[in-house]
Design a protein around this motif. Sequence first.
Motif, PDB file in Angstrom:
ATOM      1  N   ASN A  35       0.817  -1.207   0.000  1.00  0.00           N
ATOM      2  CA  ASN A  35       0.000   0.000   0.000  1.00  0.00           C
ATOM      3  C   ASN A  35       0.857   1.266   0.000  1.00  0.00           C
ATOM      4  O   ASN A  35       2.025   1.259   0.400  1.00  0.00           O
ATOM      5  N   ILE A  36       0.223   2.344  -0.435  1.00  0.00           N
ATOM      6  CA  ILE A  36       0.845   3.669  -0.433  1.00  0.00           C
ATOM      7  C   ILE A  36       0.195   4.487   0.675  1.00  0.00           C
ATOM      8  O   ILE A  36      -1.034   4.481   0.828  1.00  0.00           O
ATOM      9  N   TYR A  37       1.017   5.199   1.440  1.00  0.00           N
ATOM     10  CA  TYR A  37       0.525   5.997   2.556  1.00  0.00           C
ATOM     11  C   TYR A  37       1.079   7.418   2.478  1.00  0.00           C
ATOM     12  O   TYR A  37       2.047   7.691   1.764  1.00  0.00           O
ATOM     13  N   ILE A  38       0.453   8.298   3.244  1.00  0.00           N
ATOM     14  CA  ILE A  38       0.903   9.683   3.379  1.00  0.00           C
ATOM     15  C   ILE A  38       1.167   9.928   4.858  1.00  0.00           C
ATOM     16  O   ILE A  38       0.305   9.650   5.696  1.00  0.00           O
ATOM     17  N   ASN A  39       2.358  10.446   5.194  1.00  0.00           N
ATOM     18  CA  ASN A  39       2.623  10.719   6.608  1.00  0.00           C
ATOM     19  C   ASN A  39       2.139  12.114   6.991  1.00  0.00           C
ATOM     20  O   ASN A  39       1.547  12.836   6.173  1.00  0.00           O
ATOM     21  N   ILE A  40       2.389  12.506   8.226  1.00  0.00           N
ATOM     22  CA  ILE A  40       1.871  13.775   8.739  1.00  0.00           C
ATOM     23  C   ILE A  40       2.451  14.975   7.993  1.00  0.00           C
ATOM     24  O   ILE A  40       1.859  16.053   7.957  1.00  0.00           O
ATOM     25  N   LEU A  41       3.614  14.794   7.370  1.00  0.00           N
ATOM     26  CA  LEU A  41       4.240  15.864   6.595  1.00  0.00           C
ATOM     27  C   LEU A  41       3.789  15.854   5.138  1.00  0.00           C
ATOM     28  O   LEU A  41       4.322  16.592   4.319  1.00  0.00           O
ATOM     29  N   LYS A  42       2.797  15.009   4.835  1.00  0.00           N
ATOM     30  CA  LYS A  42       2.259  14.862   3.477  1.00  0.00           C
ATOM     31  C   LYS A  42       3.286  14.292   2.512  1.00  0.00           C
ATOM     32  O   LYS A  42       3.261  14.573   1.311  1.00  0.00           O
ATOM     33  N   ASN A  43       4.204  13.498   3.058  1.00  0.00           N
ATOM     34  CA  ASN A  43       5.171  12.796   2.223  1.00  0.00           C
ATOM     35  C   ASN A  43       4.639  11.409   1.894  1.00  0.00           C
ATOM     36  O   ASN A  43       4.176  10.688   2.781  1.00  0.00           O
ATOM     37  N   GLU A  44       4.714  11.039   0.625  1.00  0.00           N
ATOM     38  CA  GLU A  44       4.259   9.725   0.210  1.00  0.00           C
ATOM     39  C   GLU A  44       5.312   8.674   0.546  1.00  0.00           C
ATOM     40  O   GLU A  44       6.510   8.924   0.441  1.00  0.00           O
ATOM     41  N   PHE A  45       4.858   7.498   0.956  1.00  0.00           N
ATOM     42  CA  PHE A  45       5.769   6.363   1.036  1.00  0.00           C
ATOM     43  C   PHE A  45       5.006   5.104   0.670  1.00  0.00           C
ATOM     44  O   PHE A  45       3.796   4.998   0.866  1.00  0.00           O
ATOM     45  N   ILE A  46       5.728   4.161   0.091  1.00  0.00           N
ATOM     46  CA  ILE A  46       5.135   2.903  -0.339  1.00  0.00           C
ATOM     47  C   ILE A  46       5.773   1.772   0.447  1.00  0.00           C
ATOM     48  O   ILE A  46       6.984   1.778   0.697  1.00  0.00           O
ATOM     49  N   MET A  47       4.953   0.835   0.885  1.00  0.00           N
ATOM     50  CA  MET A  47       5.457  -0.315   1.619  1.00  0.00           C
ATOM     51  C   MET A  47       6.057  -1.322   0.637  1.00  0.00           C
ATOM     52  O   MET A  47       5.502  -1.569  -0.441  1.00  0.00           O
ATOM     53  N   LEU A  48       7.192  -1.879   1.008  1.00  0.00           N
ATOM     54  CA  LEU A  48       7.889  -2.844   0.166  1.00  0.00           C
ATOM     55  C   LEU A  48       7.579  -4.257   0.643  1.00  0.00           C
ATOM     56  O   LEU A  48       7.402  -4.493   1.843  1.00  0.00           O
ATOM     57  N   ASP A  49       7.536  -5.195  -0.293  1.00  0.00           N
ATOM     58  CA  ASP A  49       7.265  -6.587   0.076  1.00  0.00           C
ATOM     59  C   ASP A  49       8.416  -7.194   0.869  1.00  0.00           C
ATOM     60  O   ASP A  49       8.226  -8.182   1.589  1.00  0.00           O
ATOM     61  N   GLU A  50       9.593  -6.628   0.716  1.00  0.00           N
ATOM     62  CA  GLU A  50      10.760  -7.115   1.451  1.00  0.00           C
ATOM     63  C   GLU A  50      11.578  -5.927   1.928  1.00  0.00           C
ATOM     64  O   GLU A  50      11.592  -4.871   1.291  1.00  0.00           O
ATOM     65  N   GLU A  51      12.222  -6.086   3.061  1.00  0.00           N
ATOM     66  CA  GLU A  51      13.057  -5.007   3.565  1.00  0.00           C
ATOM     67  C   GLU A  51      14.333  -4.888   2.737  1.00  0.00           C
ATOM     68  O   GLU A  51      14.839  -5.877   2.202  1.00  0.00           O
ATOM     69  N   ILE A  52      14.821  -3.663   2.636  1.00  0.00           N
ATOM     70  CA  ILE A  52      16.086  -3.414   1.954  1.00  0.00           C
ATOM     71  C   ILE A  52      17.028  -2.723   2.928  1.00  0.00           C
ATOM     72  O   ILE A  52      16.596  -2.161   3.941  1.00  0.00           O
TER      73      ILE A  52
END
Length: 284
Positions: A23-40
């Motif tokens: 999923n794609i989310y927006i944090n409190i600073l209105k910055n987009e981030f996308i969850m990855l299926d695996e950690e990097i």
Amino acid sequence: MAINQINNYIRLIDEHNVNKTGNIYINILKNEFIMLDEEIIIPRIPVSKLSYNEALPIVQTIIPIIPQFLSGHTLLEERQPPHELHSLHFTKVLEGSCINFYHVLRLDFKFGGDSSSIIEQGNNDYYPVYRTGRLYYKSRLVPTLKDFSDPITSIKLIQSITTESDQYFHTYAIFDDIDTSQQTNEFIQTLPDIFSIPATLYPFIVMDYYTACMNVPNPVPDELNRAVTIFEPLFFIIASHFLNVDVISPIDVLEASFSGLLEIQDNKFSPTPDLIQLSKEYFK
């Protein structure tokens, strides 16, 4: 050169590869981030600036994870805006009917502050090595003329802004770390009520690169094409409130290209009911 290697890796992306993301989310600073299926793992990054040599292994790591975001893009040699020293900026040109658009993807790799994710401590010169399951980014459509050029050359609606600080007014021609929310609101106010999410929570139209840009949170190829189709007539509505759109494209060409979508009165464009409906469906 590392930048050439990075662009070669991107050119080799198979168009059938899909993102390994959630999923794609927006944090409190209105910055987009996308969850990855695996950690990097993000290696140590200099506090001063992420060089392209240091970025090379990072790009090799993320290409298999977000191939749809990067396919067809080119890494900019000079960051735009230049103050984002720990980001990588990728661009792709998309054709519209009367103008073109840059898609600008800005990936941010600066350590975000979650101490539990640290693998190796940082110091005065380097951020820590850290593990993450998310990727922060900005994804924007930037309008440009048909005879576009590199670096990014937008259709400017704003030349400068003036802000008040310490009882003095300061004029800025480049928007590095300057609050542009007022200009963003002015752009949005030229449009009808088409957004399902209030602009105070997440503005789909933003002021960037001296112009009205559109946020595209999920910039896979099909979504980018849909975004161009919707944003182009909306951009001309916004632009008509800030300049004579004849300098962009002749009025008769615009009327023919967006027949049934745009109406003109007093040299300003407004949306037809059809465009309002299409926009509401897109932004729902």
